[in-house]
Scaffold this active site. Structure first.
Site, mmCIF file in Angstrom:
data_model
loop_
_atom_site.group_PDB
_atom_site.id
_atom_site.type_symbol
_atom_site.label_atom_id
_atom_site.label_comp_id
_atom_site.label_asym_id
_atom_site.label_seq_id
_atom_site.Cartn_x
_atom_site.Cartn_y
_atom_site.Cartn_z
ATOM 1 N N ASP A 124 14.433 4.810 5.336
ATOM 2 C CA ASP A 124 13.556 4.199 4.327
ATOM 3 C C ASP A 124 14.333 3.770 3.082
ATOM 4 O O ASP A 124 14.200 2.642 2.608
ATOM 5 C CB ASP A 124 12.460 5.181 3.893
ATOM 6 C CG ASP A 124 11.382 5.357 4.931
ATOM 7 O OD1 ASP A 124 11.660 5.128 6.123
ATOM 8 O OD2 ASP A 124 10.264 5.742 4.555
ATOM 9 N N LEU B 151 4.884 2.508 4.819
ATOM 10 C CA LEU B 151 5.606 1.258 4.547
ATOM 11 C C LEU B 151 6.753 1.473 3.555
ATOM 12 O O LEU B 151 7.249 0.520 2.957
ATOM 13 C CB LEU B 151 4.630 0.189 4.035
ATOM 14 C CG LEU B 151 3.516 -0.189 5.025
ATOM 15 C CD1 LEU B 151 2.541 -1.179 4.388
ATOM 16 C CD2 LEU B 151 4.099 -0.770 6.316
ATOM 17 N N PRO C 167 0.844 -1.196 0.000
ATOM 18 C CA PRO C 167 0.000 0.000 0.000
ATOM 19 C C PRO C 167 0.884 1.253 0.000
ATOM 20 O O PRO C 167 1.953 1.238 0.615
ATOM 21 C CB PRO C 167 -0.780 -0.098 1.316
ATOM 22 C CG PRO C 167 -0.617 -1.494 1.786
ATOM 23 C CD PRO C 167 0.652 -2.025 1.202
HETATM 24 O O1 PMV Z 1 6.169 7.362 6.837
HETATM 25 P P1 PMV Z 1 7.455 6.817 6.338
HETATM 26 O O2 PMV Z 1 7.348 5.448 5.758
HETATM 27 O O3 PMV Z 1 8.130 7.760 5.353
HETATM 28 O O4 PMV Z 1 8.455 6.700 7.600
HETATM 29 C C1 PMV Z 1 8.890 7.872 8.270
HETATM 30 C C2 PMV Z 1 9.804 7.519 9.401
HETATM 31 C C3 PMV Z 1 10.267 8.740 10.230
HETATM 32 O O5 PMV Z 1 11.146 8.237 11.251
HETATM 33 C C4 PMV Z 1 9.111 9.441 10.892
HETATM 34 C C5 PMV Z 1 11.026 9.754 9.384
HETATM 35 C C6 PMV Z 1 12.389 9.297 8.913
HETATM 36 O O6 PMV Z 1 12.908 9.957 8.020
HETATM 37 O O7 PMV Z 1 12.959 8.338 9.467
#
Ligand code: PMV
Length: 309
Positions: A144, A98, A93
């Protein structure tokens, strides 16, 4: 022809604090995104988002167009060099926390390298993906796109990167709140809290780090009860950082009542997904969520993929 692909990711614990140099425990979702190349003139299309952008106009317009421009610029590729169109197909999704945008960014760099027969180093792919992620999310930790690129399971910390950990397969129930996650807005809110209440916010980050370390020990020793407890405690702290939302709180509560050992948001929060660790109670968790109107699916992180990392 599939020209590039990359993994999605699940943050088990540690999101947001990871932006400030604390560790996060995370694992890859295999098959996050694939990019197909067909003869054309550099059009990038994402059918799931109803978007088509041209390499020629990549630097203005939508986030996707600017991210495309950032990847091309980072790799030093002029739009005139492109004689293929690229079609992005997600297996996870999107807009749900994710790692879909990071998977797209990594797969896009790889696809451009493949169609132009440029042998890209992992560093070049990482830099291009980071440039695209900054368009999608503003300030980001790099977790990510690192997991999108490397796969596996482990502890991520800036600036060191991902340190792989041996983990048993961790079966998770993933539930969608139905509200898009708000990474940019929630990261900005945490930055405000950090500015206005530095002592309290740093204390929360340190407590999250302790939970991440406890969770890493729990995973490597196979103590999934302790992992679940750490996830629940992390969710309380994420609420105090103002990155949860009513749907996330409701879904965590439903999962725990249905027998989950731990449940929390994953990713940026403000919407997006909830993860629940529910060995043996997966069906009950899915039923509870579906009765309340939420969709969900099963996913596994760790295991063989982690050992291969
Ligand atoms: O929402 P996502 O999948 O982009 O995850 C963000 C994770 C955070 O720790 C909030 C931001 C980051 O850059 O690590």
């Amino acid at each position: 022809m599939v020209a590039g692909s990359a993994c999605g990711k699940v943050i088990l614990l540690g999101e947001h604090a990871v932006v400030y140099g604390h560790p996060a425990l995370c694992g890859a979702l295999r098959d996050g995104v694939q990019i197909e190349a067909v003869p054309g003139s550099g059009i990038l299309s994402v059918p799931a988002w109803g978007l088509r952008v041209s390499a020629v106009k990549a630097s203005d317009g939508s986030d996707l167009a600017r991210a495309y421009g950032a990847v091309l610029a980072s790799l030093g590729i002029p739009p005139s060099a492109l004689h293929h169109d690229l079609v992005v197909r997600f297996s996870i999704p999107t807009g749900a926390g994710l790692g879909s945008s990071a998977a797209l960014s990594v797969a896009l760099a790889r696809a451009l390298g493949a169609i132009l027969q440029i042998p890209l180093t992992p560093d070049q792919v990482a830099r291009a993906a980071q440039a695209a992620e900054e368009v999608f999310h503003g300030r980001c930790s790099g977790l990510d796109h690192t997991v999108a690129q490397q796969g596996g399971f482990g502890l991520f910390r800036r600036p060191d990167g991902l340190v792989p950990l041996k983990a048993p397969p961790l079966p998770l129930c993933i539930g969608l709140t139905g509200r898009p996650r708000d990474t940019r807005g929630r990261v900005a809110r945490v930055a405000e809290l950090y500015r206005d209440r530095p002592v309290e916010t740093r204390t929360l980050f340190r407590r999250i780090e302790e939970l991440v370390e406890a969770a890493a020990r729990a995973v490597t020793s196979g103590d999934l009860r302790a992992l679940g407890t750490a996830m629940d405690e992390n969710q309380v702290l994420l609420g105090q950082l103002e990155v949860s939302c009513p749907e996330i709180d409701q879904m965590c509560q439903l999962a725990r009542s249905a027998g989950a050992w731990g449940a929390k948001l994953t990713g940026g929060g403000g919407g997006g997904c909830v993860i629940a660790l529910s060995p043996g109670a997966e069906a009950a968790v899915h039923t509870a969520w579906r009765r309340a109107g939420f969709t969900s699916f099963d996913a596994t992180i760790g295991g063989v993929e982690a050992l291969a990392a």
